[in-house]
Design an enzyme around this catalytic site. Structure first.
Site, PDB file in Angstrom:
ATOM      1  N   PHE A  73       0.815  -1.217   0.000  1.00 26.47           N
ATOM      2  CA  PHE A  73       0.000   0.000   0.000  1.00 26.47           C
ATOM      3  C   PHE A  73       0.853   1.272   0.000  1.00 26.47           C
ATOM      4  O   PHE A  73       0.646   2.167  -0.800  1.00 26.47           O
ATOM      5  CB  PHE A  73      -0.926   0.030   1.226  1.00 26.47           C
ATOM      6  CG  PHE A  73      -1.786  -1.195   1.403  1.00 26.47           C
ATOM      7  CD1 PHE A  73      -2.283  -1.899   0.303  1.00 26.47           C
ATOM      8  CD2 PHE A  73      -2.087  -1.681   2.671  1.00 26.47           C
ATOM      9  CE1 PHE A  73      -3.066  -3.028   0.468  1.00 26.47           C
ATOM     10  CE2 PHE A  73      -2.881  -2.799   2.847  1.00 26.47           C
ATOM     11  CZ  PHE A  73      -3.364  -3.483   1.745  1.00 26.47           C
ATOM     12  N   ILE A 120       7.350  -2.358   2.561  1.00 26.07           N
ATOM     13  CA  ILE A 120       6.525  -3.521   2.261  1.00 26.07           C
ATOM     14  C   ILE A 120       7.098  -4.725   3.012  1.00 26.07           C
ATOM     15  O   ILE A 120       8.212  -5.184   2.737  1.00 26.07           O
ATOM     16  CB  ILE A 120       6.459  -3.800   0.753  1.00 26.07           C
ATOM     17  CG1 ILE A 120       6.052  -2.516   0.003  1.00 26.07           C
ATOM     18  CG2 ILE A 120       5.502  -4.942   0.472  1.00 26.07           C
ATOM     19  CD1 ILE A 120       4.774  -1.881   0.499  1.00 26.07           C
ATOM     20  N   GLN A 155      15.693  -0.564  31.624  1.00 24.15           N
ATOM     21  CA  GLN A 155      16.260   0.179  32.755  1.00 24.15           C
ATOM     22  C   GLN A 155      16.515  -0.758  33.937  1.00 24.15           C
ATOM     23  O   GLN A 155      17.530  -0.621  34.632  1.00 24.15           O
ATOM     24  CB  GLN A 155      15.311   1.305  33.163  1.00 24.15           C
ATOM     25  CG  GLN A 155      15.873   2.259  34.200  1.00 24.15           C
ATOM     26  CD  GLN A 155      16.964   3.156  33.635  1.00 24.15           C
ATOM     27  OE1 GLN A 155      17.078   3.313  32.418  1.00 24.15           O
ATOM     28  NE2 GLN A 155      17.773   3.735  34.505  1.00 24.15           N
ATOM     29  N   GLU A 182       0.536   0.730  10.966  1.00 29.13           N
ATOM     30  CA  GLU A 182      -0.928   0.589  11.041  1.00 29.13           C
ATOM     31  C   GLU A 182      -1.585   1.864  11.570  1.00 29.13           C
ATOM     32  O   GLU A 182      -2.601   1.824  12.252  1.00 29.13           O
ATOM     33  CB  GLU A 182      -1.316  -0.612  11.921  1.00 29.13           C
ATOM     34  CG  GLU A 182      -0.913  -1.957  11.363  1.00 29.13           C
ATOM     35  CD  GLU A 182      -1.625  -2.313  10.071  1.00 29.13           C
ATOM     36  OE1 GLU A 182      -2.597  -1.623   9.692  1.00 29.13           O
ATOM     37  OE2 GLU A 182      -1.212  -3.283   9.416  1.00 29.13           O
ATOM     38  N   ALA A 219       0.548   6.909  16.236  1.00 29.51           N
ATOM     39  CA  ALA A 219      -0.243   7.298  17.406  1.00 29.51           C
ATOM     40  C   ALA A 219      -1.036   8.567  17.139  1.00 29.51           C
ATOM     41  O   ALA A 219      -2.195   8.697  17.564  1.00 29.51           O
ATOM     42  CB  ALA A 219       0.689   7.496  18.608  1.00 29.51           C
TER      43      ALA A 219
END
Length: 506
Positions: free
Chosen positions: A239, A271, A460, A487, A490
């Site tokens: 895509f 891809i 950590q 996907e 955020a």
């Protein structure tokens, strides 16, 4: 939030709204989970109490949208409401929870985890089956594969196929298991706990299967779905293009009818699993005069599977690997198409101009799946941090005995449960048949942040050793970082949630 605030002009406030709604939804999911357990596992109520104490404190004081971005109630015109909430919940927010955190840390040290049963024998059995498979086949080898930048071995892929991994949601009529998105979450979560590459491999068939199932012709379904369900055909999603990112309406790769088939020209990038795949779901522009999304179509383009010596043997197609920090096992590629051929019946559904709409139908499932991958990564990070804290001794005692170490683990556990339960809630919403773009976005938004924060905290805990490539946590940190990007980054998730909420969707 100020009434009528435009989402783009007031991006900080609208994205803050998305984070507020996500936090509230996660707390609601935790409450449902805790009450469903009926008090059988005493650690559940303690985790829930810590979740509400911290969640409410953040709602009143400021929510982290990123490492250096805190959105505060005043940014959304909600300062007075936040102060009122703080007064109502002061007893919980202001309580000293140090003793409670120490109790939860002690329970973890004794091998006691919060409940994970779904109160369904079949679902619990599926989780157990994939957990045993992951512990035996993925966990012992994943770090070696990662360091070598090796593809997931064919034998492992075959073993995954034998479990039904690639056909979980494909109907039984087409050779799949015919199960729901909640099951796919369990499968993806457990495989990703072993290695995100293993969990992600299953999603290749999930995305392609959903595209074909809901948008394909009868012949296309019969041709491709059974072979994907069995693992004979490994698909890849093609895509993204250079310089477009999430702006799919600007895609330029073109396909035109040419004789008895299609000719494809253009470039794609990022891809996943392109070389070893057998089928490309390829988003292209077939109507050059149509503006934006209207000119896009989806093609089902078969290709010969590549090898290490010849990764792209198809005529008219070339590819180069993009070297990445993590998320290995399938490899990322930039692709170039110069007259590549596709058969006449490659057009998904047989109708041009439907590609974007067809792809949009898969976004909810894809984002829920990504959330499940993040949940698996978050758990693995927590497991590694806990194991290290129990075995590493400093100043005469295991380092889990130090509050700052134990607090990191407990906070990670609480965040993990919140992300997990929100992801399951989104999957249930999807399985109910109703629109759930907001729920899917929330699950992906929170789970991706949790995977990163858990991986960072666990490294950590490891101290300097965590920075060494030989330690598994170094891989988990790299793997976790991608989850906030692919996907839908955020920021894109927050935009989707905010627009949906402002439009009155629920």
């Amino acid at each position: 939030m100020r009434a009528g605030l435009p989402t783009d002009a007031g991006q900080r406030a609208s994205h803050g709204l998305a984070w507020v709604a996500t936090t509230v939804a996660a707390l609601e999911a935790v409450l449902v989970w805790c009450e469903a357990g009926g008090g059988a596992n005493p650690i559940d109520a303690k985790v829930a109490q810590l979740a509400f104490a911290e969640g409410l404190a953040q709602l009143c004081g400021g929510l982290p949208m990123g490492q250096n971005e805190i959105v505060r109630p005043v940014d959304m015109g909600a300062g007075a409401a936040a102060r009122q909430l703080g007064e109502v919940c002061a007893g919980l927010i202001d309580a000293d929870h140090a003793g409670l955190r120490a109790e939860v840390a002690g329970a973890l040290a004794q091998g006691q985890w919060p409940s994970e049963t779904l109160h369904d024998g079949m679902l619990d059995a599926i989780r157990d089956q994939y957990r045993r498979f992951t512990d035996a086949e993925i966990v012992p080898q994943a770090h070696t594969w990662h360091l070598a930048n090796a593809l997931i071995p064919d034998a492992t892929v075959a073993a995954m196929a034998a479990l039904g991994t690639f056909g979980v949601c494909i109907p039984e009529a087409f050779g799949g298991l015919g199960l729901n998105k909640l099951v796919m979450c369990l499968v993806t979560e457990e495989l990703s706990r072993g290695w995100i590459g293993a969990g992600s491999l299953g999603t290749r068939s999930e995305i392609a299967g959903e595209l074909i199932l809901h948008g394909g012709t009868a012949a296309q379904k019969a041709q491709w779905l059974p072979r994907m369900a069995s693992g004979e055909v490994l698909p890849t999603a093609v895509f993204t293009e250079p310089d477009t990112g999430s702006d799919l309406g600007s895609l330029q790769t073109r396909a035109r009818r040419d004789g008895d088939g299609w000719r494809i020209d253009g470039a794609k990038t990022w891809i996943t699993h392109a070389a070893r795949s057998d089928l490309m779901t390829l988003l292209v522009r077939t109507l050059p005069d149509a503006i934006g999304y209207a000119g896009l179509s989806m093609l089902l383009v078969p290709k010969p599977r590549g090898s290490d010596g010849d990764p792209f043997p198809a005529e008219g197609m070339e590819g180069s690997e993009i070297e990445v920090l993590g998320y290995r096992g399938m490899r990322e590629y930039a692709l170039q198409f110069d007259g590549m051929r596709a058969p006449a019946d490659a057009l998904l559904g047989g109708e041009e101009g439907q590609g974007f709409k067809q792809l949009m139908r898969t976004f909810e499932g894809a984002r829920i799946q990504t959330a499940a991958r993040a949940v698996g990564v978050a758990r693995r990070a927590l497991e590694l941090g806990l194991d290290y804290a129990l075995t590493r001794r400093q100043f005469g005692q295991p380092i889990i005995g130090f509050a700052r170490v134990a607090d990191k683990l407990v906070a990670g556990l609480v965040d993990f449960v919140m992300a997990r339960e929100l992801t399951y809630a989104a999957a249930r919403a999807k399985d109910s048949g109703r629109r759930c773009d907001i729920e899917a976005g929330m699950a992906k938004l929170l789970a991706a942040r949790t995977a990163w924060s858990n991986a960072d905290a666990s490294l950590q805990v490891h101290g300097g050793n965590g920075y060494a490539l030989e330690y598994e946590i170094s891989r988990v940190l790299c793997d976790a970082r991608i989850l906030n990007i692919f996907e839908g980054a955020a920021e894109i998730q927050a935009q989707v949630i905010a627009k949906g909420l402002l439009a009155g969707r629920n």
